[in-house]
Enzyme design. Structure first.
Site, PDB file in Angstrom:
ATOM      1  N   SER A 166       0.780  -1.413  -0.097  1.00 28.87           N
ATOM      2  CA  SER A 166       0.066  -0.059   0.063  1.00 28.87           C
ATOM      3  C   SER A 166       0.913   1.280   0.074  1.00 28.87           C
ATOM      4  O   SER A 166       2.053   1.046   0.492  1.00 28.87           O
ATOM      5  CB  SER A 166      -0.868  -0.104   1.417  1.00 28.87           C
ATOM      6  OG  SER A 166      -1.471   1.286   1.551  1.00 28.87           O
ATOM      7  N   TYR A 179      -2.488  -1.077  10.319  1.00 31.28           N
ATOM      8  CA  TYR A 179      -2.577  -1.214   8.940  1.00 31.28           C
ATOM      9  C   TYR A 179      -1.072  -0.845   8.199  1.00 31.28           C
ATOM     10  O   TYR A 179      -0.622  -1.508   7.742  1.00 31.28           O
ATOM     11  CB  TYR A 179      -3.858  -0.513   8.370  1.00 31.28           C
ATOM     12  CG  TYR A 179      -3.958  -0.844   6.907  1.00 31.28           C
ATOM     13  CD1 TYR A 179      -4.606  -1.897   6.364  1.00 31.28           C
ATOM     14  CD2 TYR A 179      -3.464   0.061   5.898  1.00 31.28           C
ATOM     15  CE1 TYR A 179      -4.723  -2.078   4.829  1.00 31.28           C
ATOM     16  CE2 TYR A 179      -3.506   0.191   4.501  1.00 31.28           C
ATOM     17  CZ  TYR A 179      -4.059  -1.146   4.090  1.00 31.28           C
ATOM     18  OH  TYR A 179      -4.391  -1.198   2.804  1.00 31.28           O
TER      19      TYR A 179
HETATM   20  C1  BGC Z   1      -6.344   1.511   1.918  1.00 29.82           C
HETATM   21  C2  BGC Z   1      -7.240   2.282   1.592  1.00 29.82           C
HETATM   22  C3  BGC Z   1      -6.933   3.857   1.394  1.00 29.82           C
HETATM   23  C4  BGC Z   1      -5.492   3.826   0.341  1.00 29.82           C
HETATM   24  C5  BGC Z   1      -5.033   5.231   0.236  1.00 29.82           C
HETATM   25  C6  BGC Z   1      -5.019   1.756   1.120  1.00 29.82           C
HETATM   26  O1  BGC Z   1      -4.102   0.796   1.474  1.00 29.82           O
HETATM   27  O2  BGC Z   1      -6.559  -0.001   2.071  1.00 29.82           O
HETATM   28  O3  BGC Z   1      -8.538   2.298   2.598  1.00 29.82           O
HETATM   29  O4  BGC Z   1      -7.791   4.572   0.594  1.00 29.82           O
HETATM   30  O5  BGC Z   1      -4.701   3.149   1.127  1.00 29.82           O
HETATM   31  O6  BGC Z   1      -5.182   6.005   1.615  1.00 29.82           O
END
Ligand code: BGC
Length: 281
Positions: A166, A179
Site C-alpha cells: 500500500s 494497517y
Molecule cells: C487502503 C485504502 C486507502 C488507500 C489510500 C489503501 O491501502 O486500504 O483504504 O484508501 O490505501 O489511502
C-alpha cells in the site's frame, strides 16, 4: 456510484497473453483488488487459483468467468493467517495445477481505530492477516519454486511473488497504525526475500496501490463530497480502478519485468508525491 465519482478518463486496459501456461494463486481473490488481479491473470493466459474466506458464491462465479478465457480456475477456501489452512491450500493448488509459477499475496484487511482506543484484537487481526499471512503464503510458494526451478517453456524465472502492499508502507496513517505497520512490514519482508532468493531466480516485488475503488474504502469515494476531498490527495485527479492494479500485477508476473526484483511499484496516481506541497511549503 455518484456522477462525481465516475470516470470518463479511464485507460483502455489490454491483456496480451503474457502468462500463457503459467499457474497462479491469488489470495483474497474474490473481492476488490484481488478479484481484478485474478481475472487479469486469467485473461493473460494463466491458470488461476482463487483463494477466498467468505462469499464462496462469488469465488465460484469467478471460476466460471475465468474458465471462459480458456484457462483452468479453481476456488480454494483458506484463512491466510492459519498455517494449517495455508499448507492445505497449497496442496490443493499443486494437486490441481501440478506446480505454481506466480503467487499474488493480496489478502488484507483494515480494523481502524484511534491509537489509544485500538484493541489488541484489532492490532493482532491486521498483523496476522496482512503480514503473517504473506509470510505463510510466500513461504509455501518459495518451497515449490525451489523444488522445481525454472520452467523455461513458460518463464525465465523460477517463480514470481507479488506482495500487495500500500502507499501506507511509506505514508503514515492516523487512525490506522495497525494497517500502516503491517504494510511497512511487508516492505522489509519483500526486500529480505528478494535478496535471499534472487540467486535462485525467484523474483519478489510489491505493488503499493493508492486509493483504489473497492469495498475497503467505499466511504472515500461513494459520495461527491468524499470524492472531492479524496482528489486533494491524488495529483492525477481520478481514483484508481482495480484493473489498474491488475495491469501492474500482470507486468510484474511476466518476463517483461525479468530484471525487476526487490522493487515496489507504486500505482497511486501520484499520491506519494506529497500533493499538499503543490501549493504549500
Ligand atoms: C487502503 C485504502 C486507502 C488507500 C489510500 C489503501 O491501502 O486500504 O483504504 O484508501 O490505501 O489511502
Amino acid at each position: 456510484m455518484s456522477d462525481e465519482s465516475s470516470n470518463d478518463t479511464l485507460p483502455h486496459y489490454t491483456w496480451p497473453l503474457l502468462l500463457a501456461g503459467q499457474k497462479a494463486l491469488v489470495t483474497g481473490a474474490n473481492s476488490g483488488i484481488g478479484k481484478a488481479v485474478a481475472t487479469g491473470l486469467g485473461r493473460s493466459g494463466a491458470d488461476v487459483a482463487i483463494n477466498y474466506i467468505t462469499d464462496e458464491d462469488v469465488a465460484e462465479a469467478m471460476v466460471k468467468e475465468i474458465e471462459g478465457f480458456g484457462v483452468k480456475a479453481i476456488a480454494v477456501k483458506a484463512d491466510v493467517s492459519n498455517e494449517d489452512e495455508v499448507r492445505a491450500m497449497f496442496n490443493t493448488v499443486l494437486d490441481a495445477f501440478g506446480t505454481l509459477d506466480i503467487l499474488v499475496a493480496n489478502a488484507g484487511l483494515q480494523r481502524d481505530a484511534a491509537y489509544d482506543e485500538m484493541t489488541l484484537e484489532q492490532w493482532n487481526k491486521v498483523i496476522s492477516v496482512n503480514l503473517t499471512g504473506q509470510f505463510l503464503c510466500t513461504r509455501e510458494a518459495v518451497k515449490e519454486f525451489k523444488r522445481r526451478g525454472v520452467r523455461e517453456e513458460v518463464s525465465a524465472a523460477a517463480g514470481k511473488i507479488i506482495c500487495m502492499s500500500s502507499v501506507h508502507q511509506v505514508i503514515p496513517w492516523s487512525g490506522h497504525a495497525n494497517y500502516a505497520s503491517s504494510k511497512g512490514g511487508i516492505d522489509m519482508l519483500m526486500q529480505s526475500m528478494a535478496q535471499e532468493l534472487a540467486p535462485l531466480h525467484i523474483r519478489i516485488n510489491s505493488i503499493a496501490p493508492g486509493a483504489i475503488r473497492t469495498p475497503i474504502n467505499r466511504k472515500v469515494w461513494d459520495s461527491p463530497d468524499a470524492y472531492a476531498k479524496l482528489m486533494k490527495l491524488i495529483p492525477y485527479q481520478r481514483i484508481g480502478e482495480p484493473e489498474d492494479i491488475a495491469q501492474a500485477a500482470v507486468y510484474l508476473a511476466s518476463d517483461m519485468s525479468d530484471y525487476v526484483n526487490g522493487s515496489t511499484l507504486f500505482v497511486d496516481g501520484g499520491m506519494t508525491c506529497y500533493p499538499g506541497f503543490a501549493t504549500g511549503g
